[in-house]
Design a protein around this motif. Structure first.
Motif, PDB file in Angstrom:
ATOM      1  N   MET A 167      49.147  42.306  32.479  1.00  0.00           N
ATOM      2  CA  MET A 167      49.744  41.518  33.568  1.00  0.00           C
ATOM      3  C   MET A 167      49.886  40.058  33.166  1.00  0.00           C
ATOM      4  SD  MET A 167      48.288  42.781  37.232  1.00  0.00           S
ATOM      5  CE  MET A 167      48.550  44.453  37.840  1.00  0.00           C
ATOM      6  N   MET A 168      48.920  39.584  32.381  1.00  0.00           N
ATOM      7  CA  MET A 168      48.990  38.190  31.952  1.00  0.00           C
ATOM      8  C   MET A 168      50.044  37.989  30.873  1.00  0.00           C
ATOM      9  SD  MET A 168      46.919  36.500  33.805  1.00  0.00           S
ATOM     10  CE  MET A 168      46.684  34.967  32.888  1.00  0.00           C
ATOM     11  N   ARG A 169      50.383  39.042  30.152  1.00  0.00           N
ATOM     12  CA  ARG A 169      51.439  38.956  29.136  1.00  0.00           C
ATOM     13  C   ARG A 169      52.823  38.954  29.775  1.00  0.00           C
ATOM     14  NH1 ARG A 169      49.542  37.352  24.174  1.00  0.00           N
ATOM     15  NH2 ARG A 169      47.676  38.538  23.598  1.00  0.00           N
ATOM     16  N   TYR A 170      52.950  39.695  30.872  1.00  0.00           N
ATOM     17  CA  TYR A 170      54.255  39.849  31.524  1.00  0.00           C
ATOM     18  C   TYR A 170      54.115  39.512  33.010  1.00  0.00           C
ATOM     19  CZ  TYR A 170      54.508  42.724  27.297  1.00  0.00           C
ATOM     20  OH  TYR A 170      54.414  43.182  26.000  1.00  0.00           O
ATOM     21  N   PRO A 171      53.891  38.240  33.330  1.00  0.00           N
ATOM     22  CA  PRO A 171      53.616  37.875  34.727  1.00  0.00           C
ATOM     23  C   PRO A 171      54.757  38.202  35.686  1.00  0.00           C
ATOM     24  CG  PRO A 171      53.955  35.923  33.352  1.00  0.00           C
ATOM     25  CD  PRO A 171      53.826  37.074  32.432  1.00  0.00           C
ATOM     26  N   ASP A 172      55.992  38.091  35.237  1.00  0.00           N
ATOM     27  CA  ASP A 172      57.112  38.423  36.123  1.00  0.00           C
ATOM     28  C   ASP A 172      57.076  39.901  36.515  1.00  0.00           C
ATOM     29  OD1 ASP A 172      57.942  35.817  35.976  1.00  0.00           O
ATOM     30  OD2 ASP A 172      59.502  36.194  34.470  1.00  0.00           O
ATOM     31  N   LYS A 173      56.806  40.772  35.533  1.00  0.00           N
ATOM     32  CA  LYS A 173      56.706  42.202  35.824  1.00  0.00           C
ATOM     33  C   LYS A 173      55.481  42.494  36.693  1.00  0.00           C
ATOM     34  CE  LYS A 173      59.030  43.777  31.594  1.00  0.00           C
ATOM     35  NZ  LYS A 173      58.874  44.552  30.327  1.00  0.00           N
ATOM     36  N   ALA A 174      54.409  41.756  36.445  1.00  0.00           N
ATOM     37  CA  ALA A 174      53.202  41.939  37.256  1.00  0.00           C
ATOM     38  C   ALA A 174      53.505  41.652  38.721  1.00  0.00           C
ATOM     39  CB  ALA A 174      52.085  41.036  36.755  1.00  0.00           C
ATOM     40  N   LEU A 175      54.222  40.570  38.979  1.00  0.00           N
ATOM     41  CA  LEU A 175      54.531  40.204  40.350  1.00  0.00           C
ATOM     42  C   LEU A 175      55.604  41.104  40.956  1.00  0.00           C
ATOM     43  CD1 LEU A 175      54.507  36.322  39.922  1.00  0.00           C
ATOM     44  CD2 LEU A 175      52.731  37.758  40.951  1.00  0.00           C
ATOM     45  N   GLN A 176      56.485  41.611  40.111  1.00  0.00           N
ATOM     46  CA  GLN A 176      57.558  42.470  40.611  1.00  0.00           C
ATOM     47  C   GLN A 176      57.043  43.846  41.019  1.00  0.00           C
ATOM     48  OE1 GLN A 176      60.767  42.991  37.802  1.00  0.00           O
ATOM     49  NE2 GLN A 176      61.935  44.330  39.169  1.00  0.00           N
ATOM     50  N   PHE A 177      56.202  44.452  40.152  1.00  0.00           N
ATOM     51  CA  PHE A 177      55.720  45.791  40.469  1.00  0.00           C
ATOM     52  C   PHE A 177      54.294  46.079  39.988  1.00  0.00           C
ATOM     53  CE2 PHE A 177      58.438  46.078  36.634  1.00  0.00           C
ATOM     54  CZ  PHE A 177      57.497  46.467  35.689  1.00  0.00           C
ATOM     55  N   GLY A 178      53.765  45.317  39.052  1.00  0.00           N
ATOM     56  CA  GLY A 178      52.453  45.613  38.482  1.00  0.00           C
ATOM     57  C   GLY A 178      51.324  45.551  39.495  1.00  0.00           C
ATOM     58  N   VAL A 179      51.319  44.509  40.330  1.00  0.00           N
ATOM     59  CA  VAL A 179      50.260  44.363  41.329  1.00  0.00           C
ATOM     60  C   VAL A 179      50.325  45.480  42.358  1.00  0.00           C
ATOM     61  CG1 VAL A 179      49.414  42.920  43.214  1.00  0.00           C
ATOM     62  CG2 VAL A 179      49.992  41.875  41.010  1.00  0.00           C
ATOM     63  N   SER A 180      51.522  45.807  42.829  1.00  0.00           N
ATOM     64  CA  SER A 180      51.649  46.871  43.831  1.00  0.00           C
ATOM     65  C   SER A 180      51.278  48.224  43.237  1.00  0.00           C
ATOM     66  CB  SER A 180      53.070  46.896  44.402  1.00  0.00           C
ATOM     67  OG  SER A 180      54.033  47.107  43.380  1.00  0.00           O
ATOM     68  N   ASP A 181      51.610  48.463  41.962  1.00  0.00           N
ATOM     69  CA  ASP A 181      51.207  49.711  41.309  1.00  0.00           C
ATOM     70  C   ASP A 181      49.685  49.789  41.209  1.00  0.00           C
ATOM     71  OD1 ASP A 181      53.866  50.330  41.020  1.00  0.00           O
ATOM     72  OD2 ASP A 181      53.921  50.043  38.841  1.00  0.00           O
ATOM     73  N   ALA A 182      49.051  48.685  40.838  1.00  0.00           N
ATOM     74  CA  ALA A 182      47.593  48.664  40.721  1.00  0.00           C
ATOM     75  C   ALA A 182      46.940  48.927  42.081  1.00  0.00           C
ATOM     76  CB  ALA A 182      47.126  47.326  40.157  1.00  0.00           C
ATOM     77  N   ALA A 183      47.497  48.332  43.123  1.00  0.00           N
ATOM     78  CA  ALA A 183      46.957  48.552  44.467  1.00  0.00           C
ATOM     79  C   ALA A 183      47.113  50.011  44.880  1.00  0.00           C
ATOM     80  CB  ALA A 183      47.652  47.630  45.465  1.00  0.00           C
ATOM     81  N   ALA A 184      48.223  50.628  44.482  1.00  0.00           N
ATOM     82  CA  ALA A 184      48.474  52.029  44.841  1.00  0.00           C
ATOM     83  C   ALA A 184      47.455  52.959  44.206  1.00  0.00           C
ATOM     84  CB  ALA A 184      49.892  52.424  44.425  1.00  0.00           C
ATOM     85  N   VAL A 185      46.906  52.575  43.060  1.00  0.00           N
ATOM     86  CA  VAL A 185      45.880  53.386  42.409  1.00  0.00           C
ATOM     87  C   VAL A 185      44.679  53.579  43.347  1.00  0.00           C
ATOM     88  CG1 VAL A 185      44.176  53.394  40.531  1.00  0.00           C
ATOM     89  CG2 VAL A 185      46.566  52.798  40.053  1.00  0.00           C
ATOM     90  N   PHE A 186      44.407  52.585  44.187  1.00  0.00           N
ATOM     91  CA  PHE A 186      43.257  52.647  45.098  1.00  0.00           C
ATOM     92  C   PHE A 186      43.627  53.158  46.485  1.00  0.00           C
ATOM     93  CE2 PHE A 186      41.867  49.535  41.936  1.00  0.00           C
ATOM     94  CZ  PHE A 186      40.551  49.931  41.709  1.00  0.00           C
ATOM     95  N   SER A 187      44.845  53.597  46.665  1.00  0.00           N
ATOM     96  CA  SER A 187      45.278  54.072  47.973  1.00  0.00           C
ATOM     97  C   SER A 187      44.405  55.238  48.441  1.00  0.00           C
ATOM     98  CB  SER A 187      46.740  54.515  47.908  1.00  0.00           C
ATOM     99  OG  SER A 187      47.181  54.986  49.157  1.00  0.00           O
ATOM    100  N   GLY A 188      43.915  55.160  49.678  1.00  0.00           N
ATOM    101  CA  GLY A 188      43.085  56.229  50.231  1.00  0.00           C
ATOM    102  C   GLY A 188      41.613  56.077  49.968  1.00  0.00           C
ATOM    103  N   CYS A 189      41.202  55.024  49.246  1.00  0.00           N
ATOM    104  CA  CYS A 189      39.782  54.825  48.953  1.00  0.00           C
ATOM    105  C   CYS A 189      39.005  54.452  50.214  1.00  0.00           C
ATOM    106  CB  CYS A 189      39.604  53.710  47.922  1.00  0.00           C
ATOM    107  SG  CYS A 189      39.594  54.299  46.232  1.00  0.00           S
ATOM    108  N   PRO A 190      37.745  54.876  50.310  1.00  0.00           N
ATOM    109  CA  PRO A 190      36.902  54.445  51.428  1.00  0.00           C
ATOM    110  C   PRO A 190      36.748  52.926  51.448  1.00  0.00           C
ATOM    111  CG  PRO A 190      35.869  56.238  50.202  1.00  0.00           C
ATOM    112  CD  PRO A 190      37.050  55.790  49.403  1.00  0.00           C
ATOM    113  N   ALA A 191      36.466  52.400  52.618  1.00  0.00           N
ATOM    114  CA  ALA A 191      36.387  50.944  52.785  1.00  0.00           C
ATOM    115  C   ALA A 191      35.308  50.312  51.923  1.00  0.00           C
ATOM    116  CB  ALA A 191      36.144  50.614  54.252  1.00  0.00           C
ATOM    117  N   GLY A 192      34.244  51.052  51.611  1.00  0.00           N
ATOM    118  CA  GLY A 192      33.139  50.473  50.857  1.00  0.00           C
ATOM    119  C   GLY A 192      33.382  50.295  49.377  1.00  0.00           C
ATOM    120  N   VAL A 193      34.455  50.884  48.845  1.00  0.00           N
ATOM    121  CA  VAL A 193      34.745  50.760  47.413  1.00  0.00           C
ATOM    122  C   VAL A 193      35.172  49.322  47.095  1.00  0.00           C
ATOM    123  CG1 VAL A 193      36.323  51.444  45.563  1.00  0.00           C
ATOM    124  CG2 VAL A 193      35.330  53.178  47.064  1.00  0.00           C
TER     125      VAL A 193
END
Length: 385
Positions: free
Chosen positions: A227-253
């Motif tokens: 993400m630090m190498r390609y900040p534009d891509k990180a902001l375009q889709f990298g952050v949302s993809d990373a967040a999706a990895v945790f989709s459905g996790c319990p609140a305590g994680v």
């Protein structure tokens, strides 16, 4: 993911340790509600299998060539050796006083190769392609995407977590490579749509994360240094993809992401091309909005202007307090000064101290002295605030 729970015997063993961990966390919460804690990023100084480091004639450890998956080699009684080394590495971290430990990634030949080898179908580790890596930092031979990417038959990361937590009296953090980093470390020879490949990887990772959570893992970290190498891509889709990895996790994680400015190519690097550290501000703000709990960032090497931390509303920072490819031994006082700088902008409960990245370039004695000084610094900060 209760269908992927541990066996009754595993649950009993791990359960007793988790009870100790939860009891200790409760005690700490009651007695010192707001403290700066300590952790490691992931890798210990060496692994039980041949990993991505090689020893050069001058005694310095190098990385680049050992990215190649065919160098893993065979290890006799590998499972037993890995389990024994996990126990040893966890014990060393606990004895050093770390609040959150890892299994040292000692069974991995490389932090993302291991995941591909065990958890991904469709990325061929025998069919290698030349690829320019890390925004031109170096060229390496990488695995090739040869068919639609799917998961292994059943989740498996939780088993590695349970193995480590069973021998630890403190919480164990489990680390996985993120989708953006896996894509950067492989060559796409199939998908016409890169987003389709990314979503397939997100689904694979999400299953592992949910199985980890179902088996009691609270601290789950995905590594996304690219993400630090390609900040534009990180902001375009990298952050949302990373967040999706945790989709459905319990609140305590505790949803954690690691972002260094680039793992150097050798001990005492001279001209290794690092990512632009000024990208931290925008990426961390995006991670904050996406609901991440912690971001692990490089600071001992980068020496950031930490004023950008004031813009974060929820995100905690695991601040790189010691370098991972330098002989320099940071003093507790030096580490305290950087912690105090961060605490100008963050409350104590949203700051942890950690190394900049994994410890694979360091000899064990130096690595442990760095960690000792880091733990001492955290205690100094907690006693003075």
């Amino acid at each position: 993911y209760t269908g992927y729970m541990a066996s009754e015997q595993q649950q009993a063993t791990v359960g007793s340790h988790i009870s100790i961990v939860k009891g200790e966390e409760t005690r700490q919460h009651l007695t010192t509600k707001m403290t700066v804690k300590t952790t490691v990023v992931g890798a210990w100084v060496e692994g039980a299998v041949k990993n991505w480091f090689t020893e050069e004639e001058d005694g310095r450890r190098m990385m680049g060539r050992a990215w190649r998956p065919q160098l893993k080699g065979e290890v006799e009684d590998e499972a037993e050796k890995v389990s024994s080394m996990v126990s040893s590495v966890v014990a060393r971290q606990v004895k050093l006083g770390l609040d959150i430990v890892t299994d040292g990634e000692v069974g991995r030949e490389g932090y993302y190769m291991h995941f591909i080898r065990n958890g991904v179908r469709g990325i061929d580790l025998d069919t290698l392609s030349d690829k320019v890596m890390r925004d031109g930092a170096f060229v390496s031979q990488v695995p090739t995407v040869v068919s639609k990417v799917t998961s292994s038959p059943a989740p498996w990361c939780y088993k590695e977590y349970l193995r480590a937590q069973a021998v630890s009296a403190v919480p164990v953090k489990y680390t996985l490579p993120g989708p953006m980093t896996i894509m950067d470390g492989s060559y796409n020879n199939l998908y016409e749509d890169q987003r389709e490949l990314a979503m397939d990887l997100v689904r694979i990772l999400q299953r592992e994360v949910l199985a980890l959570a179902a088996n009691g893992c609270v601290h789950i970290q995905i590594d996304e240094p690219v993400m630090m190498r390609y900040p534009d891509k990180a902001l375009q889709f990298g952050v949302s993809d990373a967040a999706a990895v945790f989709s459905g996790c319990p609140a305590g994680v505790q949803k954690t992401i690691h972002l260094c400015c680039g793992y150097p190519d050798r001990f005492e690097p001279v001209d290794y091309q690092k990512a632009d550290k000024t990208s931290y501000a925008a990426i961390l703000q995006a991670l904050d909005r996406a609901g991440f709990d912690w971001a692990s960032i490089e600071d001992a090497e980068a020496q950031n202007d930490l004023s950008f931390l004031s813009s974060l509303n929820h995100l905690g920072i695991q601040l790189g307090a010691v370098t991972i490819a330098r002989a320099k031994l940071e003093t507790p006082d030096e580490i305290v000064e950087r912690a105090k700088e961060a605490l100008k902008y963050l409350p104590r409960e949203r700051l942890m101290l950690a190394p900049d990245c994994g410890l694979g370039f360091l000899k064990q004695e130096l690595a442990e002295r760095k960690l000792e000084h880091m733990v001492t610094a955290a205690r100094m900060v907690n006693s003075s605030y």
